[in-house]
Design a protein around this motif. Structure first.
Motif, PDB file in Angstrom:
ATOM      1  N   VAL A 224      26.724  52.139 -10.041  1.00  0.00           N
ATOM      2  CA  VAL A 224      27.433  51.721  -8.836  1.00  0.00           C
ATOM      3  C   VAL A 224      28.296  52.877  -8.335  1.00  0.00           C
ATOM      4  O   VAL A 224      29.277  53.257  -8.970  1.00  0.00           O
ATOM      5  N   ASN A 225      27.882  53.427  -7.198  1.00  0.00           N
ATOM      6  CA  ASN A 225      28.631  54.515  -6.591  1.00  0.00           C
ATOM      7  C   ASN A 225      28.847  54.176  -5.122  1.00  0.00           C
ATOM      8  O   ASN A 225      27.892  53.995  -4.379  1.00  0.00           O
ATOM      9  N   VAL A 226      30.106  54.027  -4.720  1.00  0.00           N
ATOM     10  CA  VAL A 226      30.364  53.692  -3.318  1.00  0.00           C
ATOM     11  C   VAL A 226      31.231  54.767  -2.667  1.00  0.00           C
ATOM     12  O   VAL A 226      31.947  54.507  -1.699  1.00  0.00           O
ATOM     13  N   GLY A 227      31.173  55.974  -3.219  1.00  0.00           N
ATOM     14  CA  GLY A 227      31.991  57.057  -2.693  1.00  0.00           C
ATOM     15  C   GLY A 227      31.364  57.683  -1.454  1.00  0.00           C
ATOM     16  O   GLY A 227      30.301  58.276  -1.541  1.00  0.00           O
ATOM     17  N   CYS A 228      32.014  57.533  -0.307  1.00  0.00           N
ATOM     18  CA  CYS A 228      31.580  58.297   0.865  1.00  0.00           C
ATOM     19  C   CYS A 228      32.759  58.407   1.820  1.00  0.00           C
ATOM     20  O   CYS A 228      33.713  57.623   1.725  1.00  0.00           O
ATOM     21  N   PRO A 229      32.729  59.390   2.712  1.00  0.00           N
ATOM     22  CA  PRO A 229      33.882  59.617   3.578  1.00  0.00           C
ATOM     23  C   PRO A 229      34.271  58.347   4.338  1.00  0.00           C
ATOM     24  O   PRO A 229      33.404  57.621   4.814  1.00  0.00           O
ATOM     25  N   GLY A 230      35.560  58.067   4.402  1.00  0.00           N
ATOM     26  CA  GLY A 230      36.026  56.882   5.122  1.00  0.00           C
ATOM     27  C   GLY A 230      36.124  55.644   4.244  1.00  0.00           C
ATOM     28  O   GLY A 230      36.539  54.590   4.698  1.00  0.00           O
ATOM     29  N   ILE A 231      35.706  55.759   2.986  1.00  0.00           N
ATOM     30  CA  ILE A 231      35.779  54.609   2.085  1.00  0.00           C
ATOM     31  C   ILE A 231      36.887  54.838   1.067  1.00  0.00           C
ATOM     32  O   ILE A 231      36.923  55.886   0.420  1.00  0.00           O
ATOM     33  N   ASP A 232      37.784  53.861   0.939  1.00  0.00           N
ATOM     34  CA  ASP A 232      38.822  53.959  -0.071  1.00  0.00           C
ATOM     35  C   ASP A 232      38.274  53.386  -1.376  1.00  0.00           C
ATOM     36  O   ASP A 232      38.237  52.174  -1.580  1.00  0.00           O
ATOM     37  N   GLU A 233      37.863  54.284  -2.249  1.00  0.00           N
ATOM     38  CA  GLU A 233      37.211  53.831  -3.486  1.00  0.00           C
ATOM     39  C   GLU A 233      38.129  52.982  -4.361  1.00  0.00           C
ATOM     40  O   GLU A 233      37.669  52.129  -5.102  1.00  0.00           O
TER      41      GLU A 233
END
Lengths: 804, 215
Positions: free
Chosen positions: A357-366
């Motif tokens: 599970v990786n949800v890291g992308c610009p604009g996302i507050d991980e």
């Protein structure tokens, strides 16, 4: 002597039932914990009887002593008295065996979210108070017992570990099927509890020693920690008009003592057992020598249901990751949880064992999003998760909420990385992926990578993390850049297995970067890597070539008994089976070849058909033409049919799903041209505070999305202030509230009242089984949604008026 | 003194598809047969019931006589049996999963859950009736908190008496809701007499605008 030292060398005897001894004393509704204060002599005498019987470890009368049942002052008094009662019993009892006192912590009786209404952190803080008081008043250790849910077990253990320095023993209550009430197996519980640093693992309650046998054997097979067993005195039966348990002292003692012969370290009793049972048990056990507690060296991760061991190759699905995937990144930005969940479940269906599970992308507050996706995923999928982030804070939040022993992606040989990640592995448990790179970069030689692996393992051991909880990734590099890249990785794999005896993992597909027809190279490399000892691979489970390699390898290497798994896999590959899976969408298509194929597919509720028809239409028409000219009219046909009672609710939903599939195609095509779909206006939906029924609300949400509204679903059991807050934040023109029970109507009324004060512009529609138009008006709502379609009509009217 | 609590586990009772369709709001089911079949194939349940019996007067001393309907129902009964039944949490998981992925399937799992738990209660009550008949006793229909004037708040007492979390993994939230959701608590009266074949019927219910009314 400390209890931890005592159990290292000796068999230990826990006490028997407390509730059983108090039955005569208690009137209905009276809480047994209060007797610590009101009848201290009685409690002391029970404890003393157990010490006299020869028990080493007596549990305080605090099973339900937590801040949910008692005020802070009373809780303090109860635990203080409870510990004092046990201490007096210890002083006043004869017998020269070592005697210890444990603070007893039982379950709260509430089910945790998402299936219940009780938040994980609430459970942690409620039990933390009890644990702190226990330590303050001087117990020797804590026993968490009768836990029938893995998540609450984790909350309790976390509460103890975070707030005390005491040894902690954890015991679960399993059902007849050998699982917890919420599905956990003994192996899953061992993984979770060992990972988090419990000192002993046990089983208690539910039934007698005979029925417990399977669970005890399983615990002994998996656990590297001491195992203890506290069975009931059999099962309740009616004898001469009275109820009693069916095992007498002799039988109970014999059967329970037998657990010591197979390796249990501690025995005691639960419901129905008395000091006489324990006396008998200790007599029977006399002369038995403790069997050694051995290190099992099992590398495994777990979910709330099961453990995945790294024996045969483990497939880790890589698809929950926005890297290089525009549509996925868009879904993350729109907080489109269902898109992410669907990606996870599709991989599960293809045979993935673990989901990355990786949800890291610009604009996302991980820090907020990663834990949210972990919670959502573990609610719908039983697969263990690999938490993949470079943000240590997000990692900690996700690990905390994870219901099991997670895979942690990743640590590397840099000092900073190890110092940040290892404390988390130690505290929350987990198997950590160790990348063989450090401050100097990625070594070009296999020896260099193995050296870094050694360094990481050494450093981990300083934190008390065993090698079995480390999986080394010697890094697959592109052969298009360096022709020896694959060779180095393969050599490293072999060395890691032979020299360090450590498990390994690879992101296999990196190897083919920059080459055409990558799957061919990936599959061949995967086979070589497996032969060189690879234990796990991060890959795309939709890749047939990779699956073929994996199943064939297992069959070839004797990891697949009778080639059963391979044969099952191959049967799905046969031309006949493929023809069958293709048959349905094709026949749908052939029946719908005229101009309104999309409309027909939606009306009939055919997902595949709608998707294909929309794809085709996109070649000739614009997105907006398709939405307005095809999808909306089709939805209207079905909606009207529903209102006229010609179409049933499931049909309405199937059409909604089909149109969703069509919308997905439109989104993809818009993304390609860099546009996004236009939305009508925001609608906030919520089931009001105190109510957890959400089927009606979910149906309304599905329909509204189809009609182009931007739905923000706040979920169920939502407090009024939260609804007001979101309405203000989004300046939402429409709020939809749902309630199913008469008892939660006041909560709906309250919410409407607050919305009227703070957000006078917004239109409120209410719905739910107990409502009617009259009541809706009475509590001041603007509309009453008798069913999903009426709610859509209401929102459309509001939207039309706002445009004017 | 408190009575002992018994626990029974059951294999899943036979499925009544007609009932499932009724709960799903469908009158003619043919078109939905494949969907229903797919959902049933995925259905895993774990049926558990815990119960205890006590004398009627003791029951009233604990629960009071505020519900006229219940007092009437138990008029000729010497004993009262309380039970709690659940089909487990797997269906809640399925419902949560498909709420996001396929609302029509979620709806069917809701309907399946309603049918499963009712069938489990029917099975338990039928066994009880047969057992009682052996010694010349008959049972009343089951009666749950929330029926008529028997308040939902009485769940608390039932939960306290039956120790539901520990015995069958059934919990009650502060708001009075049960999880797993596909669960029932109920009261059955036991009195001397012949067993009467009672049919479930909607005629005795006052809610005449009910969507599920069978007439």
């Amino acid at each position: 002597m400390k209890i931890k030292d005592f159990i290292k060398e000796n068999i230990f005897y826990l006490d028997g039932g407390m509730g059983t001894m108090l039955e005569e004393e208690l009137a209905f509704g009276e809480l047994p914990e209060r007797l610590n204060v009101t009848a201290p002599e009685k409690i002391e005498s029970i404890h003393r009887a157990y010490f006299e019987a020869g028990c080493n470890l007596v549990l305080t009368n605090t099973f339900g002593a937590n801040s949910l049942k008692f005020s802070e002052t009373e809780l303090n008094g109860i635990i203080k008295a409870a510990v004092e009662n046990a201490k007096r019993a210890r002083e006043n009892s004869t017998g020269d065996q070592p005697k210890f006192i444990a603070l007893d912590i039982g379950p709260t009786g509430k089910l945790l979210k998402p299936y219940g209404a009780f938040a994980f952190e609430e459970a942690v803080s409620a039990l933390a108070k009890t644990a702190r008081l226990g330590e303050k008043y001087g117990v020797d250790c804590i026993v968490i017992e009768t836990m029938s849910d893995s998540y609450e077990t984790k909350a309790a253990l976390l509460a103890v570990k975070e707030n005390t320095a005491l040894p902690v023993f954890v015991s679960n209550a399993y059902g007849k099927d050998g699982k917890l009430m919420t599905g956990g197996t003994p192996a899953a519980m061992v993984a979770l509890l060992e990972g988090m640093g419990a000192d002993a693992i046990g089983v208690n309650c539910s039934f007698g020693p005979t029925e417990m046998q399977g669970v005890v054997e399983e615990l002994l097979k998996k656990s590297s920690l001491p195992v203890f067993v506290k069975p009931n005195a059999g099962l309740p039966v009616v004898k001469e008009g009275k109820t009693a348990y069916d095992l007498d002292e002799e039988t109970f003692a014999e059967k329970t003592a037998a657990f010591l012969d197979v390796g249990a370290r501690g025995v005691g009793g639960c419901c129905g057992t008395t000091p006489a049972y324990l006396k008998k048990l200790i007599e029977k056990a006399k002369g038995k020598a403790p069997l050694p507690v051995t290190e099992k060296n099992i590398t495994c991760v777990s979910s709330y249901t099961h453990a995945v061991e790294f024996t045969a190759p483990v497939l880790i699905g890589e698809r929950i990751n926005p890297t290089g995937k525009k549509r996925f990144a868009q879904a993350l930005k729109e907080r489109d949880t269902e898109y992410v969940l669907a990606e996870g479940l599709a991989q599960q269906e293809k045979g993935a064992h673990i989901l990355d599970v990786n949800v890291g992308c610009p604009g996302i507050d991980e820090k907020t999003e990663l834990p949210r996706y972990i919670e959502s995923l573990q609610a719908v999928s039983a697969l263990p998760l690999q938490i993949d982030t470079s943000d240590p804070e997000a990692m900690e939040k996700a690990l905390r909420l994870y219901n099991g022993k997670a895979m942690i992606n990743s640590v590397n040989g840099k000092k900073e990385s190890m110092e940040r990640i290892f404390p988390l592995v130690k505290k929350y448990g987990g198997v950590v992926v160790a990348l063989t790179l450090d401050e100097r970069g990625i070594p070009e030689t296999a020896e260099g990578r193995v050296e870094i692996a050694e360094k990481i393992i050494r450093k981990a051991s300083e934190y008390g993390i065993a090698k079995k909880d480390i999986i080394v990734d010697p890094l697959a590099m592109a052969i298009s850049a360096d022709k020896n890249a694959a060779g180095v990785t393969l050599t490293a794999l072999r060395m890691l297995r032979e020299k360090l005896q450590v498990k390994t993992s690879l992101g296999v597909s990196n190897v083919s970067f920059g080459l055409p027809n990558r799957e061919t190279v990936n599959a061949a490399f995967f086979a070589l890597a497996l032969e060189n000892g690879l234990s796990a691979a991060i890959l795309n489970p939709h890749s047939l070539e990779m699956l073929k390699t994996c199943y064939a390898f297992n069959a070839l290497r004797g990891l697949d008994e009778n080639c059963e798994e391979y044969i099952r896999f191959a049967s799905c590959l046969s031309p006949l089976a493929q023809a069958q899976t293709l048959a349905s969408p094709q026949s749908e298509k052939s029946a719908e070849t005229d101009g309104s194929a999309l409309q027909k597919a939606i009306v009939k509720g055919l997902k595949e058909g709608a998707k294909e028809a929309c794809k085709k239409l996109l070649e000739e028409k614009t997105a907006i033409e398709i939405v307005e000219g095809e999808i909306v009219p089709a939805l209207d046909t079905v909606g009207k049919g529903y209102e006229e009672k010609r179409v049933y609710l499931p049909q309405l939903l199937m059409s909604a799903e089909a149109s969703k599939a069509a919308f997905e195609e439109i989104k993809l095509s818009l993304l390609k041209s860099g546009k996004t779909q236009e939305k009508k206006c925001k609608v906030i939906l919520a089931t009001v505070h105190g109510d957890i029924h959400d089927i009606g609300k979910n149906i309304v949400g599905t329909l509204l999305e189809n009609y182009g509204f931007e739905v923000l679903d706040l979920g169920k059991d939502v407090p009024p202030e939260k609804i007001v807050e979101e309405t203000l934040k989004e300046r939402a023109p429409i709020v939809g509230l749902s309630a199913l029970m008469t008892t939660t109507l006041p909560s709906m009324e309250e919410t409407v009242k607050r919305l009227r004060e703070k957000a006078p512009w917004c239109k409120i529609i209410v719905g739910g089984a107990v409502l009617n138009a009259e009541y809706a008006e009475k509590i001041g709502a603007d509309g009453y949604g008798k069913d999903g379609m009426q709610s859509v009509r209401f929102c459309q009217t509001v939207y039309e008026q706002s445009k004017k | 003194m408190l009575e002992k609590i018994f626990v029974k586990t059951y294999a899943p009772p036979p499925v009544c598809e007609k009932e499932i369709l009724r709960y799903a709001g469908v009158k003619e089911g043919e078109a939905f047969a494949p969907l229903l079949k797919a959902c049933l194939a995925e259905t895993e349940i774990s049926c558990r019931v815990c119960y205890l019996a006590t004398e009627r007067e003791k029951f009233f001393s604990l629960f009071g006589r505020e519900s006229k309907l219940l007092s009437r129902r138990l008029k000729n009964c010497a004993y009262v049996l309380l039970f709690a039944a659940t089909v487990g949490i797997e269906l809640d998981r399925k419902i949560m999963r498909y709420t996001k992925l396929s609302p029509s399937k979620a709806l069917f799992f809701q309907a399946i859950g309603a049918e499963r738990i009712e069938s489990l209660c029917d099975l338990f009550c039928e066994e009880l009736a047969l057992e009682c008949a052996k010694s010349g006793y008959a049972t009343t229909q089951r009666f749950s908190p929330g029926y008529g004037d028997f308040p939902l708040e009485r769940q608390k007492e039932i939960f306290a008496l039956l120790d539901c979390p520990r015995k069958i993994g059934l919990t009650l939230s502060d708001g009075g809701l049960m999880s797993p959701t596909k669960s029932v608590t109920a009261i059955v009266g036991i009195g001397k007499g012949e067993r009467k074949e009672e049919k479930k019927n909607c005629h005795s219910c006052e809610k005449i605008d009910c969507a599920y009314r069978e007439l």
